[in-house]
Each structure stands twice: as structure tokens, then as C-alpha cells.
Design an enzyme around this catalytic site. Structure first.
Site, PDB file in Angstrom:
ATOM      1  CG  ASP A  34      43.931  43.305  40.803  1.00 33.11           C
ATOM      2  OD1 ASP A  34      43.136  43.658  41.706  1.00 33.11           O
ATOM      3  OD2 ASP A  34      44.209  44.012  39.816  1.00 33.11           O
ATOM      4  CB  SER A 198      49.887  56.737  26.985  1.00 29.38           C
ATOM      5  OG  SER A 198      49.911  56.831  25.564  1.00 29.38           O
TER       6      SER A 198
END
Ligand SMILES: NCc1ccc(-c2ccco2)nc1
Length: 330
Positions: A34, A198
Site C-alpha cells: 500500500d 497532474s
């Protein structure tokens, strides 16, 4: 040193399980790597039998190399509401041919129902930054942080696949695992995550690029792609029959709907294509009539989450040496 370990998707690619060996003689468990958390915890001999349903339990009393970390305890709650807690041993941990002799292994003396129900998952290995490790009174470092100085390169890579085994590699970049070039983008680790921004996205092969900075974390431990509601709404406008259903907890659409691809931009001139197929997660009804979207909102979280729906479309470099994330097509 370098290492490589296979990671296998569970049904609907809900999570990916990876073999790890703990202690002497080795005890083999399957864990969920994770990158969105920083604790390595496992089902154990201390987990109440009523909370164990088939999981393999690590027993430190059966390991000649286990040493109790006196006075140390841990407790963690995840974004999905699941939780676990317990105390801590130091022991040898091997994964993918690399090993560390005194890894903090957080043994569970309590796990929530969600983990009990996840019968093939024996624990989580967090590979975010040690600054958010939950052991008290002294935080512990992650398996990757412990290996870092001995690795050929201070990085690890994730190559998750849709419905097929992939790999986590440590200390090297496998040039055969991706196509084209790797685009790197800065990571901001101040919140303890592999957080990056992004520049924007494109909906569909003939869609127009939308310049819209999206700050989020690269999180192998989250199944879906969780983005701002404005982006999610714009995407599902292109899916006939799609609607937000509070009863199902998100956007649902007919399983036979045509799903546009979704492009996530990286750096100045690269983007990762998520095929339309990846944008459907699983049926919400036993007839398989309606499906739950692989793209859902990040409402209430505080940042976006680039989970497995996105990561399995890319070859991902977690580069701690240069505090950056690398992304390539494959
Ligand atoms: N993002 C960390 C994470 C991983 C797995 C889980 C999980 C598995 C079964 C129930 O809950 N929860 C949170």
C-alpha cells in the site's frame, strides 16, 4: 541489491496480494502493498480467533529472530473506514529476494470486520513515507526505507496489471516492462504521501485536453481512481444511463454501456491512457445489470487518489532518491 516480487490481483482487481516471508524459520504471508500508508502490519497469534477467517497469522513466539519492541503500540484507520491496532516486534523480513534483518512488524491484536472478511489478505505493507507511520512512542521506518541505502538505485517500481499478475521491483528499472519513455514529475512528500500534480485530463480518444491541475497521491492500496467531482461529472456525461446513486455510494451505469477512455496528463507533454474497460469496476447487482464506476469522486478526502484503476494502466517509478514519480505506458 535488487529485488522483484509478483503481485496478484484479487477479484475485480479490488487489491493486489504479494508474498512476504517473516522470521526464522520463515513464515509466508500474502500482503497488500500500500503506497498510500506507512505501516507494515499483519494478522498474528495475537489476533482474536473471532476476527480471523482463514488468514495466515504471523506468530513471533515461533520465530527465533523475533524481538518485542517493548512499549511500542500502533493503531491505524484507513480512508475506507477499516482499521487495526496492536503491538510491535522486530524480525527478519524477506520479499522478492531482498531482506532486512530488523524490520518493524506490527502485529494485530485487533482488526476491523472489513479485514476479517478479506480472507486472502494477511496484512498491509505501507510504502509511503515513515513520517506518517503510526507506531508510538517512536515511529518506525518502512521496508523500502530500510532497504534504500543497499539498493542499486533508491527507488521501487509498480507494474500492476488488469486481471493478471504484475510485479513490484526494488532498486532497478526493468526496461522491458514499459513502452516509450518514462516521464518524471515532482513528488511533494510533506504530508507523507507520494503526492504529485497532474496538469489535466482528456475524456475520450477525440476529446479536448482540459487544463485543470489535479493534486493527488499514487496509492496502490486504493482500488479506484478518485478525482474532483467536476471531472467525474464531466466523464459520466459521456456514459449513457450513468447516474450518481447514493444507495450504491457513487456513480453507476448499465454494465453494457460504452465507456470512453480517460487520459491523465503527466508533465508538459505526456499522458497515461486508461482504457474504457478499466473505468468499470464491478456489478452492483447479482444479475450484473448495473456496474459501479472505476472513477468516483474524491469528496471529503482533501486530495485526489490515483488508485489501482489508474496505476494498472502505467509503469510507475517511486523514486525516493530524487523525490519524483515516473510514469510510462506499457
Ligand atoms: N488503502 C489502504 C487499505 C487497504 C486495504 C484495505 C482493506 C482491505 C480489506 C478491508 O479494507 N483498507 C485500506
Amino acid at each position: 541489491s535488487t529485488g522483484s516480487v509478483v503481485t496478484t490481483p484479487q477479484q475485480y482487481d479490488v487489491e493486489y496480494l504479494t508474498p512476504v516471508t517473516i522470521g526464522t524459520p520463515g513464515q509466508n504471508l500474502e500482503i497488500d502493498i500500500d503506497t498510500g500508508s506507512s505501516d507494515f502490519w499483519v494478522f498474528s497469534s495475537e489476533t482474536p480467533k473471532s476476527q480471523v477467517d482463514g488468514q495466515t497469522c504471523y506468530n513471533p513466539n515461533k520465530s527465533s529472530t523475533a524481538k518485542k519492541l517493548e512499549g511500542a503500540t500502533w493503531e491505524i484507520e484507513y480512508g475506507d473506514g477499516s482499521s487495526s491496532s496492536g503491538d510491535v516486534y522486530l524480525d527478519k523480513v524477506k520479499m522478492g529476494g531482498v531482506n532486512f534483518s530488523s524490520q518493524a512488524v506490527e502485529v494485530a491484536s485487533k482488526v476491523s470486520a472489513e479485514f476479517t472478511a478479506d480472507t486472502n489478505n494477511d496484512g498491509l505493507m505501507g510504502l509511503a513515507f515513515g513520517s506518517i507511520n503510526q507506531v508510538r512512542p517512536q515511529k518506525q521506518t518502512t521496508f523500502f526505507e530500510n532497504l534504500q541505502s543497499s539498493l542499486d538505485k533508491p527507488l521501487f517500481t509498480a507494474d500492476l496489471k488488469s486481471g493478471a499478475p504484475g510485479h513490484f521491483n526494488f532498486g532497478y528499472i526493468d526496461k522491458n516492462a514499459y513502452t516509450g519513455s518514462i516521464t518524471y514529475t515532482p513528488v511533494n512528500s510533506t504530508q507523507g504521501f507520494w503526492m504529485w500534480t497532474s496538469p489535466g485530463y482528456t475524456i475520450g480518444a477525440s476529446g479536448k485536453f482540459k487544463s485543470s491541475p489535479i493534486e493527488g497521491i499514487a496509492d496502490t492500496g486504493t482500488t479506484l481512481l478518485l478525482l474532483p467531482s467536476s471531472v467525474v461529472k464531466a466523464y459520466y456525461k459521456n456514459v449513457s444511463g450513468a447516474s450518481y446513486q447514493s444507495s450504491n455510494g457513487g456513480y453507476v451505469f448499465p454494465c453494457d454501456a460504452t465507456l470512453p477512455s480517460f487520459y491523465v496528463s503527466v508533465g508538459d507533454d505526456a499522458r497515461i491512457k486508461i482504457p474504457g474497460k478499466y473505468m468499470s469496476y464491478a456489478p452492483v447487482d447479482s444479475q450484473g445489470q448495473n456496474c459501479f464506476g472505476g472513477l468516483q469522486t474524491d469528496d471529503g478526502i482533501g486530495f485526489s487518489i490515483f488508485g489501482d484503476v489508474f496505476l494498472k494502466a502505467a509503469f510507475v517509478v517511486f523514486d525516493a532518491g530524487k523525490e519524483r514519480l515516473g510514469l510510462a505506458a506499457k
